[in-house]
Design a protein around this motif. Structure first.
Motif, PDB file in Angstrom:
ATOM      1  N   UNK A  97       8.693   6.455  -3.638  1.00 25.55           N
ATOM      2  CA  UNK A  97       7.765   6.141  -4.738  1.00 25.55           C
ATOM      3  C   UNK A  97       7.752   4.634  -4.982  1.00 25.55           C
ATOM      4  N   UNK A  98       8.924   4.036  -4.961  1.00 24.83           N
ATOM      5  CA  UNK A  98       9.039   2.588  -5.149  1.00 24.83           C
ATOM      6  C   UNK A  98       8.261   1.844  -4.063  1.00 24.83           C
ATOM      7  N   UNK A  99       8.414   2.250  -2.809  1.00 29.15           N
ATOM      8  CA  UNK A  99       7.681   1.615  -1.710  1.00 29.15           C
ATOM      9  C   UNK A  99       6.181   1.708  -1.949  1.00 29.15           C
ATOM     10  N   UNK A 100       5.697   2.879  -2.345  1.00 27.17           N
ATOM     11  CA  UNK A 100       4.272   3.047  -2.604  1.00 27.17           C
ATOM     12  C   UNK A 100       3.766   2.120  -3.689  1.00 27.17           C
ATOM     13  N   UNK A 101       4.515   2.022  -4.775  1.00 30.03           N
ATOM     14  CA  UNK A 101       4.111   1.145  -5.882  1.00 30.03           C
ATOM     15  C   UNK A 101       4.147  -0.314  -5.441  1.00 30.03           C
ATOM     16  N   UNK A 102       5.205  -0.710  -4.751  1.00 29.79           N
ATOM     17  CA  UNK A 102       5.340  -2.090  -4.282  1.00 29.79           C
ATOM     18  C   UNK A 102       4.144  -2.500  -3.428  1.00 29.79           C
ATOM     19  N   UNK A 103       3.753  -1.643  -2.505  1.00 27.70           N
ATOM     20  CA  UNK A 103       2.685  -2.006  -1.574  1.00 27.70           C
ATOM     21  C   UNK A 103       1.325  -2.063  -2.245  1.00 27.70           C
ATOM     22  N   UNK A 104       1.035  -1.146  -3.162  1.00 31.24           N
ATOM     23  CA  UNK A 104      -0.300  -1.157  -3.752  1.00 31.24           C
ATOM     24  C   UNK A 104      -0.421  -2.093  -4.942  1.00 31.24           C
ATOM     25  N   UNK A 105       0.681  -2.664  -5.378  1.00 28.81           N
ATOM     26  CA  UNK A 105       0.607  -3.675  -6.436  1.00 28.81           C
ATOM     27  C   UNK A 105       0.829  -5.074  -5.892  1.00 28.81           C
ATOM     28  N   UNK A 106       0.998  -5.199  -4.575  1.00 32.47           N
ATOM     29  CA  UNK A 106       1.316  -6.512  -4.014  1.00 32.47           C
ATOM     30  C   UNK A 106       2.610  -7.050  -4.578  1.00 32.47           C
ATOM     31  N   UNK A 107       3.611  -6.175  -4.668  1.00 30.06           N
ATOM     32  CA  UNK A 107       4.903  -6.481  -5.305  1.00 30.06           C
ATOM     33  C   UNK A 107       4.675  -6.908  -6.754  1.00 30.06           C
ATOM     34  N   UNK A 108       3.966  -6.034  -7.481  1.00 22.49           N
ATOM     35  CA  UNK A 108       3.767  -6.144  -8.929  1.00 22.49           C
ATOM     36  C   UNK A 108       2.897  -7.329  -9.343  1.00 22.49           C
ATOM     37  N   UNK A 109       2.060  -7.847  -8.418  1.00 25.95           N
ATOM     38  CA  UNK A 109       1.211  -8.991  -8.760  1.00 25.95           C
ATOM     39  C   UNK A 109      -0.204  -8.582  -9.185  1.00 25.95           C
ATOM     40  N   UNK A 110      -0.696  -7.464  -8.674  1.00 27.31           N
ATOM     41  CA  UNK A 110      -2.091  -7.104  -8.918  1.00 27.31           C
ATOM     42  C   UNK A 110      -2.295  -6.655 -10.365  1.00 27.31           C
ATOM     43  N   UNK A 111      -3.505  -6.845 -10.896  1.00 26.16           N
ATOM     44  CA  UNK A 111      -3.748  -6.546 -12.315  1.00 26.16           C
ATOM     45  C   UNK A 111      -3.591  -5.076 -12.685  1.00 26.16           C
ATOM     46  N   UNK A 112      -3.575  -4.176 -11.712  1.00 21.91           N
ATOM     47  CA  UNK A 112      -3.362  -2.757 -12.017  1.00 21.91           C
ATOM     48  C   UNK A 112      -1.914  -2.467 -12.399  1.00 21.91           C
ATOM     49  N   UNK A 113      -1.038  -3.451 -12.208  1.00 24.48           N
ATOM     50  CA  UNK A 113       0.368  -3.299 -12.603  1.00 24.48           C
ATOM     51  C   UNK A 113       0.456  -3.308 -14.123  1.00 24.48           C
ATOM     52  N   UNK A 114       0.817  -2.165 -14.703  1.00 21.83           N
ATOM     53  CA  UNK A 114       0.813  -2.005 -16.156  1.00 21.83           C
ATOM     54  C   UNK A 114       2.238  -1.861 -16.686  1.00 21.83           C
ATOM     55  N   UNK A 115       2.404  -1.891 -17.996  1.00 27.42           N
ATOM     56  CA  UNK A 115       3.728  -1.600 -18.555  1.00 27.42           C
ATOM     57  C   UNK A 115       4.252  -0.234 -18.112  1.00 27.42           C
ATOM     58  N   UNK A 116       3.344   0.758 -17.977  1.00 25.58           N
ATOM     59  CA  UNK A 116       3.766   2.074 -17.499  1.00 25.58           C
ATOM     60  C   UNK A 116       4.290   1.990 -16.066  1.00 25.58           C
ATOM     61  N   UNK A 117       3.650   1.153 -15.249  1.00 27.00           N
ATOM     62  CA  UNK A 117       4.122   0.952 -13.879  1.00 27.00           C
ATOM     63  C   UNK A 117       5.553   0.435 -13.876  1.00 27.00           C
ATOM     64  N   UNK A 118       5.803  -0.565 -14.688  1.00 26.42           N
ATOM     65  CA  UNK A 118       7.128  -1.178 -14.706  1.00 26.42           C
ATOM     66  C   UNK A 118       8.169  -0.239 -15.319  1.00 26.42           C
ATOM     67  N   UNK A 119       7.760   0.575 -16.279  1.00 23.14           N
ATOM     68  CA  UNK A 119       8.695   1.561 -16.825  1.00 23.14           C
ATOM     69  C   UNK A 119       9.074   2.583 -15.749  1.00 23.14           C
ATOM     70  N   UNK A 120       8.093   2.956 -14.927  1.00 24.26           N
ATOM     71  CA  UNK A 120       8.384   3.868 -13.825  1.00 24.26           C
ATOM     72  C   UNK A 120       9.374   3.227 -12.851  1.00 24.26           C
ATOM     73  N   UNK A 121       9.169   1.942 -12.555  1.00 23.68           N
ATOM     74  CA  UNK A 121      10.055   1.235 -11.628  1.00 23.68           C
ATOM     75  C   UNK A 121      11.481   1.177 -12.173  1.00 23.68           C
ATOM     76  N   UNK A 122      11.616   0.936 -13.457  1.00 25.90           N
ATOM     77  CA  UNK A 122      12.953   0.918 -14.068  1.00 25.90           C
ATOM     78  C   UNK A 122      13.655   2.256 -13.840  1.00 25.90           C
ATOM     79  N   UNK A 123      12.916   3.347 -14.068  1.00 29.25           N
ATOM     80  CA  UNK A 123      13.521   4.680 -13.873  1.00 29.25           C
ATOM     81  C   UNK A 123      13.895   4.902 -12.404  1.00 29.25           C
ATOM     82  N   UNK A 124      13.046   4.445 -11.487  1.00 27.28           N
ATOM     83  CA  UNK A 124      13.341   4.591 -10.061  1.00 27.28           C
ATOM     84  C   UNK A 124      14.588   3.810  -9.673  1.00 27.28           C
ATOM     85  N   UNK A 125      14.717   2.608 -10.200  1.00 26.17           N
ATOM     86  CA  UNK A 125      15.861   1.765  -9.873  1.00 26.17           C
ATOM     87  C   UNK A 125      17.171   2.379 -10.348  1.00 26.17           C
ATOM     88  N   UNK A 126      17.107   3.224 -11.353  1.00 22.70           N
ATOM     89  CA  UNK A 126      18.308   3.880 -11.858  1.00 22.70           C
ATOM     90  C   UNK A 126      18.914   4.832 -10.833  1.00 22.70           C
TER      91      UNK A 126
END
Length: 315
Positions: A147-176
Motif C-alpha cells: 500500500x505504501x509503494x502504491x501511495x508513494x508512486x502515485x503521489x510522486x513521493x507525497x509531492x502531488x496536490x492529491x496528497x491530503x491529510x488523510x493520505x498522510x494519516x494512512x502513511x503513518x498507520x502503515x509505517x507502524x
C-alpha cells in the motif's frame, strides 16, 4: 463499500489492474490480494497482472503476480486503478464474471465500470482506497509495504496536490507496521539501471523548450531506439526528470509503441490540467499526470499539443 461482504459468498476471485502496471497498480492489487487471502484462506484468489517492472522484483509479495491470465474463470473480478478497456488480457474474464467490482481514483472513471463501484477521484491513489477498505487489525508488514509503494508512486513521493491529510494519516498507520521506507522508495522509485540513466540523459539532452520556455518536450524515434539498443523499459523516470526543469509548467515525453503509434505522457506543476488534454485523445489520468496513445509522427503530435497548450495559462 464493505469488500468482505461483497465477496464472501463466492469461491473464486480475481484481482487485476491496468496494462503496463505501475507502482500504484501493482501495490494496490498485491495488497488487496494478500488481504483477501488472509480473510478467506479457503477461497481461490488470484492476482492477474502483466509482467511487472524489474524494480519491483525481489520485494516480498511480488511472487503472487500471475501474468498468464489463465487457470481461473472467477465468479468475482476486482478491477483496481483502471477501466476494463485498459485491462488487456483480463478484460474478457472481467466481463464474464458474475460480479464485477471496480475500485478507482481516476476522474475519467468517475461513475465506475463495475456492478459495484468504489470511486474517489480526490484520493491520492488506488492504494489509498485499498487502505480505506481493509480491516486495519488484519494489516501486516507485507500488505502495508505494498500500500505504501502504491501511495508513494502515485503521489510522486507525497509531492502531488492529491496528497491530503488523510493520505498522510494512512502513511503513518502503515509505517507502524515497521516498514523500511527508505528501501522501498529507493528500490522502486529512484533506483535506475545504467541503461535507464543513459536513455534518460540522451532524451534530456535532445529535449526542447517551447511557449516561452513553459513547456519542455523530450522524444525518441523508433530508429533511435533500435540504433541505440534502447527499450521502453529504459524510460522509467524520464518524464519526471523533464518535469523538474526550472521555469517549466508542462513536461511532455513521447516514444513509439510501434511504427505508427506513440505513447505520450504529460506532467504539470501547478496550473495546467493535463488529464483534460489527454482525454481529448482518448487517454486520461490525473490533473498533474496523464497520458494517451496517438497515431502520428513526433512533429505532428508536438504541433497538436503546442496548439492546445498555447491557449492555457502557464504564467
Amino acid at each position: 463499500m464493505n469488500i468482505i461482504e461483497e465477496v464472501k459468498d463466492y469461491n473464486s476471485i480475481a484481482v487485476s489492474g491496468h496494462i503496463k502496471p505501475d507502482g500504484d497498480s501493482i501495490g494496490s492489487c498485491i495488497a488487496m490480494t494478500l488481504y483477501l487471502r488472509k480473510v478467506f484462506p479457503d477461497k481461490d484468489i488470484r492476482l492477474f497482472l502483466e509482467e511487472v517492472p524489474e524494480c519491483f522484483k525481489g520485494i516480498e509479495g511480488i511472487d503472487n503476480v500471475d501474468s498468464s491470465f489463465a487457470g481461473l474463470e472467477p465468479e468475482v473480478y476486482i478491477l483496481i486503478d483502471a477501466t476494463p478497456d485498459r485491462m488487456g488480457a483480463g478484460e474478457k474474464l472481467y466481463n464474464s464474471a458474475k460480479k464485477r467490482i471496480n475500485i478507482d481514483h481516476h476522474i475519467s472513471n468517475a461513475d465506475g465500470s463495475g456492478d459495484v463501484n468504489y470511486i474517489d477521484p480526490k484520493a491520492s491513489s488506488a492504494a489509498e482506497l485499498v487502505f480505506r477498505l481493509i480491516d486495519k487489525e488484519r494489516l501486516d508488514k507485507v500488505i502495508a509495504s505494498w500500500i505504501y509503494i502504491g501511495i508513494v508512486h502515485d503521489t510522486g513521493i507525497f509531492k502531488f496536490p492529491s496528497t491530503s491529510p488523510d493520505t498522510m494519516r494512512a502513511v503513518v498507520r502503515l509505517m507502524e507496521e515497521g516498514l523500511d521506507c527508505q528501501f522501498l522508495i529507493d528500490k522502486t522509485f529512484y533506483e535506475k539501471t545504467y541503461a535507464q540513466n543513459i536513455a534518460c540523459a540522451k532524451i534530456v539532452e535532445k529535449s526542447k523548450l517551447y511557449l516561452k520556455d513553459k513547456v519542455i518536450l523530450g522524444a525518441i524515434s523508433l530508429r533511435e531506439m533500435i540504433d541505440q539498443n534502447i527499450t521502453k523499459n529504459d524510460f522509467d523516470g524520464v518524464i519526471n526528470q523533464l518535469r523538474i526543469t526550472e521555469g517549466t509548467e508542462v513536461a511532455i515525453f513521447m516514444y513509439p509503441i510501434n511504427d505508427v503509434t506513440m505513447k505520450v505522457s504529460l506532467r504539470s506543476k501547478r496550473k495546467v490540467d493535463v488529464a483534460e488534454i489527454c482525454q481529448q485523445f482518448g487517454g486520461g489520468g490525473h490533473i498533474r499526470a496523464a497520458g494517451y496513445y496517438r497515431k502520428g509522427t513526433i512533429d505532428e503530435i508536438t504541433n497538436e499539443l503546442l496548439e492546445i497548450l498555447s491557449t492555457k495559462d502557464m504564467d
